[in-house]
Structure formats: C-alpha cells, structure tokens
Design a protein around this motif. Structure first.
Motif, mmCIF file in Angstrom:
data_model
loop_
_atom_site.group_PDB
_atom_site.id
_atom_site.type_symbol
_atom_site.label_atom_id
_atom_site.label_comp_id
_atom_site.label_asym_id
_atom_site.label_seq_id
_atom_site.Cartn_x
_atom_site.Cartn_y
_atom_site.Cartn_z
ATOM 1 N N THR A 190 0.858 -1.315 -0.099
ATOM 2 C CA THR A 190 -0.043 0.071 0.052
ATOM 3 C C THR A 190 0.899 1.174 0.018
ATOM 4 O OG1 THR A 190 -1.861 -1.045 1.343
ATOM 5 C CG2 THR A 190 -1.761 1.374 1.350
ATOM 6 N N PHE A 191 0.535 2.066 -0.817
ATOM 7 C CA PHE A 191 1.213 3.507 -1.025
ATOM 8 C C PHE A 191 0.197 4.487 -0.539
ATOM 9 C CE2 PHE A 191 3.778 1.057 -3.381
ATOM 10 C CZ PHE A 191 5.116 1.610 -3.512
ATOM 11 N N PHE A 192 0.320 5.461 0.813
ATOM 12 C CA PHE A 192 -0.389 6.361 1.117
ATOM 13 C C PHE A 192 0.102 7.690 0.509
ATOM 14 C CE2 PHE A 192 -0.798 2.902 3.860
ATOM 15 C CZ PHE A 192 -2.060 3.091 4.376
ATOM 16 N N LYS A 195 0.597 -12.204 10.344
ATOM 17 C CA LYS A 195 -0.347 -11.188 10.656
ATOM 18 C C LYS A 195 -0.033 -9.956 11.028
ATOM 19 C CE LYS A 195 -4.101 -14.657 11.741
ATOM 20 N NZ LYS A 195 -5.032 -14.945 12.812
ATOM 21 N N GLY A 196 -0.711 -8.698 10.562
ATOM 22 C CA GLY A 196 -0.660 -7.370 10.779
ATOM 23 C C GLY A 196 0.105 -6.663 9.686
ATOM 24 N N THR A 197 0.530 -5.521 9.876
ATOM 25 C CA THR A 197 0.965 -4.728 8.865
ATOM 26 C C THR A 197 2.320 -4.202 9.200
ATOM 27 O OG1 THR A 197 -1.246 -4.125 8.150
ATOM 28 C CG2 THR A 197 0.581 -2.585 7.343
ATOM 29 N N LYS A 198 3.128 -4.072 8.004
ATOM 30 C CA LYS A 198 4.805 -3.363 8.641
ATOM 31 C C LYS A 198 4.928 -2.564 7.619
ATOM 32 C CE LYS A 198 9.260 -5.357 9.184
ATOM 33 N NZ LYS A 198 10.084 -6.639 9.137
ATOM 34 N N THR A 201 3.291 0.517 2.947
ATOM 35 C CA THR A 201 3.188 -0.777 4.048
ATOM 36 C C THR A 201 3.109 -2.013 3.193
ATOM 37 O OG1 THR A 201 0.678 -0.526 4.113
ATOM 38 C CG2 THR A 201 2.039 0.734 5.854
ATOM 39 N N VAL A 202 3.241 -3.042 4.032
ATOM 40 C CA VAL A 202 2.932 -4.204 3.533
ATOM 41 C C VAL A 202 2.317 -5.342 4.427
ATOM 42 C CG1 VAL A 202 5.157 -5.438 4.075
ATOM 43 C CG2 VAL A 202 3.963 -6.418 2.100
ATOM 44 N N SER A 203 1.196 -6.160 4.236
ATOM 45 C CA SER A 203 0.661 -6.967 4.802
ATOM 46 C C SER A 203 0.163 -8.184 4.000
ATOM 47 C CB SER A 203 -0.700 -6.422 5.355
ATOM 48 O OG SER A 203 -1.557 -6.152 4.217
ATOM 49 N N ARG A 204 -0.464 -9.103 4.692
ATOM 50 C CA ARG A 204 -0.942 -10.213 4.072
ATOM 51 C C ARG A 204 -2.385 -10.364 3.678
ATOM 52 N NH1 ARG A 204 2.804 -13.785 1.754
ATOM 53 N NH2 ARG A 204 4.718 -13.648 3.019
ATOM 54 N N THR A 205 -2.800 -9.127 3.711
ATOM 55 C CA THR A 205 -4.569 -8.785 3.338
ATOM 56 C C THR A 205 -4.717 -9.218 2.014
ATOM 57 O OG1 THR A 205 -3.963 -6.894 4.829
ATOM 58 C CG2 THR A 205 -6.303 -7.199 3.486
#
Length: 196
Positions: free
Chosen positions: A65-67, A97-100, A107-111
């Motif tokens: 994800t890019f904000f 799990k969770g976001t880094k 950020t990166v996550s397993r979503t």
C-alpha cells in the motif's frame, strides 16, 4: 479520499530482478499503476491511496500500500517504484498477521483481495471498473470512493459475483480496452474535473 485496489494476479510475491519486470509477473504494470495513481506535476496526490494485491507465486497474497499523504521520495519511473515494491516483498518474507511499514507512507501486509474490498466498502462508495458498466461521466461520485480493477488478466468471474453482492457499481471508461495504468489516470482526471 480516493482509494484504488489493484488485483495483480500474476505479479510475484518473492524478490525479483528490477531489471526484468516482465519476468516478475509483469511488475511494470503494478509500478505504472502506482505512479499514475499518485503523481501529478511536481507533486504527489495527498488524497489518494493505492493498494496492490499481489497474487503471483510463491506465497500470495501480499498487499503493498502507498499512502499519498505520507509517502516520501516516490520515484517517477517504473523501475524506481518497482524497487520499493521489491523492498516490501523482502520485508514480508517472515511476515505473519499485521501490517509492516517499510518506508514512510508504504506498508505491506498479508491482506487478501476480498478482505481489503470489504474493509473499504464499510467507509466509502465502491466502484468496479468494467467495460459493461455505466459511463463514468454519468456517475455521481461522493467524497470517499474506492475503485477496484484488475491488471492485464482481468477479474475472475467468482470475484465479479463477490463485488456484485457487496453492491459495487460497475463503471465503464469506454469501449476501447485500455492499460490498467491508463484507467487510473482517467479516473483521477474525471474526479478532478468534478472539483473544478
């Protein structure tokens, strides 16, 4: 807020060679979509978020994800943006799990795709870019919008049913098939014109 959710069905979820983006499941498509979603002349859109759901091998899914409101030093070029995606993938190798956060505004996550869409459906109007949808120029968009779209492969039929059940409105950009990154640019332009 403007949010884009790109489903990249073949883009790899392992570190890749940034000098050979096509071999990484056409990662240049991902990088181009990110750049076109966020960049304007000499600035980054602070009102835009783009989530890329990578679904290629070997360990999908990964959501990068890019904000626009907080990203720093975003490259202009596909290779530079792909470098940041690659960095996110490397950071996610042991991610549970969770976001880094891998850099400011990234950020990166397993979503997975479905969970990301459901999350945004709760807080914004949901639109699915589809050639058989309603003409985008005839749609009234609220302030908070989420656009869902696929890469060069498109969306599986099962996912289209999922989006329909969530009430996502199908929106068309015309009869001519465009690159995913071009679709992002046109959507941003249409939204910009509503504020003009």
């Amino acid at each position: 807020m403007r949010t884009f959710i790109l489903r990249a069905r073949k883009s790899v979820t392992k570190p890749f060679d940034i000098d050979d983006l096509p071999a990484a499941g056409n990662m240049q498509v991902v990088a181009s979509c990110i750049g076109n979603a966020l960049w304007v002349s000499n600035n980054v859109r602070s009102d835009t978020i783009i989530h890329v759901i990578l679904e290629g091998p070997p360990t999908p899914p990964l959501c990068v994800t890019f904000f626009g409101s907080s990203v720093k030093e975003l490259p202009f070029d596909e290779r530079g943006i792909a470098f940041l995606v690659n960095k996110a993938i490397k950071k996610a190798i042991k991610l549970g799990k969770g976001t880094k956060e891998i850099a400011p505004g990234i950020t990166v996550s397993r979503t997975n795709f479905e969970d990301m869409v459901k999350h945004h459906q709760e807080t914004s109007a949901l639109f699915y870019l589809h050639p058989k949808g309603k003409n985008i120029h005839e749609v009234k968009f609220p302030e908070n919008v989420t656009f869902v779209f696929g890469d060069y492969i498109g969306m599986p039929e099962k996912s289209e049913g999922f989006l329909e059940k969530l009430g996502a409105e199908q929106v068309s950009l015309g009869r001519v098939t465009l690159f995913a990154s071009q679709c992002v640019t046109i959507v941003q332009h249409v939204l910009d014109m509503r504020l003009w």
